[in-house]
Design a protein around this motif. Sequence first.
Motif, short mmCIF file in Angstrom:
data_model
loop_
_atom_site.label_atom_id
_atom_site.label_comp_id
_atom_site.label_asym_id
_atom_site.label_seq_id
_atom_site.Cartn_x
_atom_site.Cartn_y
_atom_site.Cartn_z
N ALA A 90 0.83 -1.20 0.00
CA ALA A 90 0.00 0.00 0.00
C ALA A 90 0.87 1.26 0.00
N ALA A 91 2.00 1.23 0.72
CA ALA A 91 2.91 2.37 0.72
C ALA A 91 3.49 2.61 -0.67
N VAL A 92 3.84 1.53 -1.36
CA VAL A 92 4.36 1.65 -2.73
C VAL A 92 3.34 2.35 -3.61
N GLN A 93 2.08 1.93 -3.52
CA GLN A 93 1.05 2.53 -4.36
C GLN A 93 0.85 4.02 -4.03
N ALA A 94 0.92 4.36 -2.75
CA ALA A 94 0.75 5.76 -2.36
C ALA A 94 1.91 6.61 -2.88
N TYR A 95 3.14 6.08 -2.77
CA TYR A 95 4.29 6.84 -3.30
C TYR A 95 4.20 6.97 -4.82
#
Length: 196
Positions: A90-95
Amino acid sequence: MSALGPPAWRLPAALLLAATLATLSHRQTGQGGLLWQAPAAAPSAAAPPAAPDIEAMVQRLADRLAAEPADVQGWRRLARAYETLERHEAAVQAYRQLLRQQPADADALCELALVLALQQGQRQLRGESAGLVQRALQADPNHLQALALAGGIALEAGRPQEARRLWQRVLDQVLPGTALHRDIQASIEKAGAPRP
């Protein structure tokens, strides 16, 4: 996770060192936000929220960003919150969403590089992660985190002279006599020592 870095088993010594340098640099200069650093909380006399409340707060932020996708700082906060919760995908997608709007954001490029490495179980920044660090340096050639991470990548790749050169560029931006200055100097000297 500690604010100073991930558990030692997550990364080899050189990359852990680079990440630690980046964390210390952030504390000194206030730039960026790092993979192993929780989002800053407002001071409060009340007890911190319980884990379910944190999850609910993160979900509310995600829901708001779905309706207001142009909020770059919101995406940054969401990515960091996901990192804190160790929700790497999820962090990857947000970045990635943040970088669609600000493709030359050196902080986000470095943070995405680190999250990708953790998500993929890599012990080094390779492939896309290494490329993201290079993009960060292109966007900001004096970016402390990018220089520190690039130095770690170079050292892991068997290029100690390049690592020392990159870390020297970090050292040149740090106030002499500080703990950070001493740590970087020691890292540069260690990079020049022959491997046991």
